[in-house]
Design a protein around this motif. Structure first.
Motif, PDB file in Angstrom:
ATOM      1  N   GLY A  14       0.827  -1.218   0.000  1.00  0.00           N
ATOM      2  CA  GLY A  14       0.000   0.000   0.000  1.00  0.00           C
ATOM      3  C   GLY A  14       0.855   1.260   0.000  1.00  0.00           C
ATOM      4  O   GLY A  14       2.069   1.219   0.225  1.00  0.00           O
ATOM      5  N   LEU A  15       0.218   2.384  -0.268  1.00  0.00           N
ATOM      6  CA  LEU A  15       0.948   3.655  -0.385  1.00  0.00           C
ATOM      7  C   LEU A  15       1.110   4.363   0.959  1.00  0.00           C
ATOM      8  O   LEU A  15       1.942   5.257   1.091  1.00  0.00           O
ATOM      9  CB  LEU A  15       0.210   4.580  -1.365  1.00  0.00           C
ATOM     10  CG  LEU A  15       0.155   4.102  -2.825  1.00  0.00           C
ATOM     11  CD1 LEU A  15      -0.668   5.069  -3.662  1.00  0.00           C
ATOM     12  CD2 LEU A  15       1.558   3.961  -3.400  1.00  0.00           C
ATOM     13  N   THR A  17      -0.813   6.580   2.434  1.00  0.00           N
ATOM     14  CA  THR A  17      -1.006   8.036   2.215  1.00  0.00           C
ATOM     15  C   THR A  17      -1.381   8.776   3.498  1.00  0.00           C
ATOM     16  O   THR A  17      -1.099   9.959   3.612  1.00  0.00           O
ATOM     17  CB  THR A  17      -2.098   8.295   1.157  1.00  0.00           C
ATOM     18  OG1 THR A  17      -3.298   7.635   1.568  1.00  0.00           O
ATOM     19  CG2 THR A  17      -1.674   7.790  -0.206  1.00  0.00           C
ATOM     20  N   LYS A  28       5.376   2.236   5.107  1.00  0.00           N
ATOM     21  CA  LYS A  28       4.618   2.435   6.357  1.00  0.00           C
ATOM     22  C   LYS A  28       4.907   1.312   7.348  1.00  0.00           C
ATOM     23  O   LYS A  28       4.985   1.534   8.559  1.00  0.00           O
ATOM     24  CB  LYS A  28       3.119   2.474   6.017  1.00  0.00           C
ATOM     25  CG  LYS A  28       2.189   2.425   7.194  1.00  0.00           C
ATOM     26  CD  LYS A  28       0.737   2.615   6.786  1.00  0.00           C
ATOM     27  CE  LYS A  28       0.160   1.405   6.086  1.00  0.00           C
ATOM     28  NZ  LYS A  28      -1.290   1.580   5.814  1.00  0.00           N
ATOM     29  N   GLU A  29       5.077   0.107   6.831  1.00  0.00           N
ATOM     30  CA  GLU A  29       5.246  -1.076   7.688  1.00  0.00           C
ATOM     31  C   GLU A  29       6.600  -1.097   8.392  1.00  0.00           C
ATOM     32  O   GLU A  29       6.847  -1.945   9.232  1.00  0.00           O
ATOM     33  CB  GLU A  29       5.046  -2.344   6.854  1.00  0.00           C
ATOM     34  CG  GLU A  29       3.664  -2.475   6.227  1.00  0.00           C
ATOM     35  CD  GLU A  29       3.482  -1.653   4.943  1.00  0.00           C
ATOM     36  OE1 GLU A  29       4.484  -1.110   4.431  1.00  0.00           O
ATOM     37  OE2 GLU A  29       2.337  -1.545   4.462  1.00  0.00           O
ATOM     38  N   VAL A  57       3.700  -9.416   0.145  1.00  0.00           N
ATOM     39  CA  VAL A  57       3.209  -8.850  -1.118  1.00  0.00           C
ATOM     40  C   VAL A  57       3.691  -7.408  -1.125  1.00  0.00           C
ATOM     41  O   VAL A  57       3.193  -6.570  -0.387  1.00  0.00           O
ATOM     42  CB  VAL A  57       1.674  -8.911  -1.228  1.00  0.00           C
ATOM     43  CG1 VAL A  57       1.238  -8.346  -2.572  1.00  0.00           C
ATOM     44  CG2 VAL A  57       1.194 -10.333  -1.048  1.00  0.00           C
ATOM     45  N   PRO A 109      -1.169  -0.673  -6.521  1.00  0.00           N
ATOM     46  CA  PRO A 109      -1.986  -0.861  -5.310  1.00  0.00           C
ATOM     47  C   PRO A 109      -3.486  -0.831  -5.625  1.00  0.00           C
ATOM     48  O   PRO A 109      -4.156   0.172  -5.422  1.00  0.00           O
ATOM     49  CB  PRO A 109      -1.568   0.325  -4.424  1.00  0.00           C
ATOM     50  CG  PRO A 109      -1.123   1.383  -5.374  1.00  0.00           C
ATOM     51  CD  PRO A 109      -0.605   0.690  -6.603  1.00  0.00           C
ATOM     52  N   LEU A 112      -6.687  -4.452  -1.247  1.00  0.00           N
ATOM     53  CA  LEU A 112      -6.225  -5.570  -0.426  1.00  0.00           C
ATOM     54  C   LEU A 112      -6.543  -6.923  -1.070  1.00  0.00           C
ATOM     55  O   LEU A 112      -5.732  -7.854  -1.015  1.00  0.00           O
ATOM     56  CB  LEU A 112      -6.876  -5.470   0.964  1.00  0.00           C
ATOM     57  CG  LEU A 112      -6.499  -6.541   1.955  1.00  0.00           C
ATOM     58  CD1 LEU A 112      -4.998  -6.583   2.203  1.00  0.00           C
ATOM     59  CD2 LEU A 112      -7.244  -6.323   3.272  1.00  0.00           C
ATOM     60  N   ALA A 115      -4.000  -7.575  -3.595  1.00  0.00           N
ATOM     61  CA  ALA A 115      -2.705  -7.868  -2.962  1.00  0.00           C
ATOM     62  C   ALA A 115      -2.663  -9.342  -2.535  1.00  0.00           C
ATOM     63  O   ALA A 115      -1.690 -10.041  -2.802  1.00  0.00           O
ATOM     64  CB  ALA A 115      -2.473  -6.952  -1.762  1.00  0.00           C
ATOM     65  N   ASP A 134      -0.245  -3.109   9.798  1.00  0.00           N
ATOM     66  CA  ASP A 134      -0.623  -1.848  10.456  1.00  0.00           C
ATOM     67  C   ASP A 134      -1.693  -2.041  11.524  1.00  0.00           C
ATOM     68  O   ASP A 134      -1.990  -1.122  12.275  1.00  0.00           O
ATOM     69  CB  ASP A 134      -0.971  -0.727   9.458  1.00  0.00           C
ATOM     70  CG  ASP A 134      -1.899  -1.178   8.366  1.00  0.00           C
ATOM     71  OD1 ASP A 134      -2.351  -2.343   8.401  1.00  0.00           O
ATOM     72  OD2 ASP A 134      -2.176  -0.359   7.475  1.00  0.00           O
TER      73      ASP A 134
HETATM   74  P1  UTP Z   1      -4.420   0.269   4.069  1.00  0.00           P
HETATM   75  O1  UTP Z   1      -5.573   0.652   3.246  1.00  0.00           O
HETATM   76  O2  UTP Z   1      -4.430   0.602   5.516  1.00  0.00           O
HETATM   77  O3  UTP Z   1      -3.039   0.806   3.531  1.00  0.00           O
HETATM   78  O4  UTP Z   1      -4.122  -1.260   3.827  1.00  0.00           O
HETATM   79  P2  UTP Z   1      -2.600   1.933   2.555  1.00  0.00           P
HETATM   80  O5  UTP Z   1      -3.434   2.005   1.336  1.00  0.00           O
HETATM   81  O6  UTP Z   1      -1.149   1.684   2.404  1.00  0.00           O
HETATM   82  O7  UTP Z   1      -2.748   3.235   3.490  1.00  0.00           O
HETATM   83  P3  UTP Z   1      -3.503   4.615   3.297  1.00  0.00           P
HETATM   84  O8  UTP Z   1      -4.955   4.318   3.502  1.00  0.00           O
HETATM   85  O9  UTP Z   1      -3.167   5.132   1.913  1.00  0.00           O
HETATM   86  O10 UTP Z   1      -2.907   5.474   4.360  1.00  0.00           O
HETATM   87  C1  UTP Z   1      -3.804  -2.202   4.844  1.00  0.00           C
HETATM   88  C2  UTP Z   1      -2.622  -3.081   4.434  1.00  0.00           C
HETATM   89  O11 UTP Z   1      -2.807  -3.616   3.141  1.00  0.00           O
HETATM   90  C3  UTP Z   1      -1.721  -3.290   2.280  1.00  0.00           C
HETATM   91  C4  UTP Z   1      -1.029  -2.087   2.932  1.00  0.00           C
HETATM   92  O12 UTP Z   1       0.350  -2.058   2.619  1.00  0.00           O
HETATM   93  C5  UTP Z   1      -1.297  -2.299   4.411  1.00  0.00           C
HETATM   94  O13 UTP Z   1      -0.313  -3.126   5.012  1.00  0.00           O
HETATM   95  N1  UTP Z   1      -2.223  -3.015   0.917  1.00  0.00           N
HETATM   96  C6  UTP Z   1      -3.280  -2.204   0.715  1.00  0.00           C
HETATM   97  C7  UTP Z   1      -1.584  -3.607  -0.162  1.00  0.00           C
HETATM   98  O14 UTP Z   1      -0.615  -4.370   0.010  1.00  0.00           O
HETATM   99  N2  UTP Z   1      -2.049  -3.340  -1.410  1.00  0.00           N
HETATM  100  C8  UTP Z   1      -3.114  -2.522  -1.649  1.00  0.00           C
HETATM  101  O15 UTP Z   1      -3.475  -2.328  -2.840  1.00  0.00           O
HETATM  102  C9  UTP Z   1      -3.743  -1.937  -0.550  1.00  0.00           C
END
Ligand code: UTP
Length: 289
Positions: A14-15, A17, A28-29, A57, A109, A112, A115, A134
């Motif tokens: 994930g990004l 954000t 973030k992780e 992933v 991304p 989930l 992913a 997270d």
């Molecule tokens: P989140 O929705 O909390 O993560 O996904 P995000 O998109 O990184 O954060 P925000 O909302 O933009 O701040 C929960 C988990 O799922 C992973 C993220 O890395 C996080 O560990 N994730 C989410 C993916 O691996 N791929 C995705 O397309 C979305």
């Protein structure tokens, strides 16, 4: 008897954000809770639940997540040379044995569900766990261990659940609940981010899942759900009625570390739970407020 859960998937593509600018170049992780990155907390929880294979992933720019579980030759040599054996031990604790850490790329991304689908080849035809790093849980017994124990008795799919305030249902995957048996709740349906008025309950799924491999066939459709993302909730929902599906009200407190306030609170809670820090942190907080 239910087939043993040996593999865990960690979606980390994930990004992040909500955590900018910290996550502009850093995953973030890798944010720490006190002194340990979120991903290490998740890997240790999986290990404590008997997981043997760890599947990340991942995405571009997230190399540090894999390196963290490798040997760090230069650092180890320096610590050894300086006689810092305690620190060396701490650094080595994170290591995953050779051939047990796998990485797959999500490339974009897309959500989930997408992913998790990206890990289909590494998981193969067996039940598996998913841990979102997270979401961090502080408690006596690791959350995934509680889930594996429940799964060993009932099989099928098991998700960790908590009650959330009704006005927050539009942030989470929510259960339509059936019969309850102790901490286990039968799942009759799942809805991703329903408006409070439409939510079938206030029981929300958190980032811990035990799933059957058939979920990959459902995720293969690549259907976009809430927020235009490919949602894991939608894929799981299609298994209901075909396989046992339960929510587990686990013991422990969950912190949403993808959110700034949640992460700050978790840092305080984890520091207060450490005998070497508790008194100093209590005094520090009293002084600040
Ligand atoms: P989140 O929705 O909390 O993560 O996904 P995000 O998109 O990184 O954060 P925000 O909302 O933009 O701040 C929960 C988990 O799922 C992973 C993220 O890395 C996080 O560990 N994730 C989410 C993916 O691996 N791929 C995705 O397309 C979305």
């Amino acid at each position: 008897m239910a087939k043993r859960v040996r593999k865990a998937v960690f979606p980390v593509a994930g990004l992040g954000t909500r955590f900018l600018p910290a996550t502009k170049v850093m995953a973030k992780e890798m944010l720490p809770l006190v002194d340990k990155p979120l991903i290490q907390h998740a890997v240790e929880e999986a290990r404590a639940a008997g997981i043997e294979e760890f599947i990340f992933v991942t995405a571009q720019g997230k190399q540090a997540l894999e390196d963290h579980f490798d040997i760090a030759g230069e650092l180890y040599r320096t610590l050894e040379g300086r006689g810092k054996t305690a620190q060396l031990e701490v650094a080595r604790e994170a290591e995953i044995p050779p051939g047990k850490l796998f990485a797959t790329r999500q490339k974009q991304p897309l959500g989930l569900g997408h992913a998790v689908w990206c890990a289909r080849a590494q998981v193969g035809d067996e039940p598996f766990a998913v841990l979102l790093p997270d979401d961090v849980i502080l408690g006596e017994q690791p959350c995934l261990k509680q889930m594996v124990e429940a799964y060993d008795g009932i099989g099928g799919n098991v998700v960790a659940v908590v009650d959330v305030p009704r006005e927050q249902t539009d942030r989470y995957g929510i259960l339509d609940t059936g019969a309850e048996n102790g901490a286990l709740v039968e799942v009759r349906g799942l809805v991703e981010k329903p408006k409070p008025a439409d939510a079938p309950s206030t029981l929300s799924i958190i980032g811990r899942y035990i799933l059957q491999p058939e979920v990959f066939d459902e995720l293969e459709r690549h259907e976009r759900g809430a927020g235009g993302e490919i949602q894991l909730t939608d894929g799981m929902a299609r298994l209901i009625g075909r396989q046992p599906f339960h929510g587990l009200r686990f013991e422990g407190t969950r912190y949403d570390c993808g959110d700034k306030l949640g992460w700050l609170e978790a840092n305080l809670a984890f520091a207060l739970a450490r005998p070497d820090m508790a008194d100093k942190v209590r005094a520090m907080v009293a002084k600040l407020v």
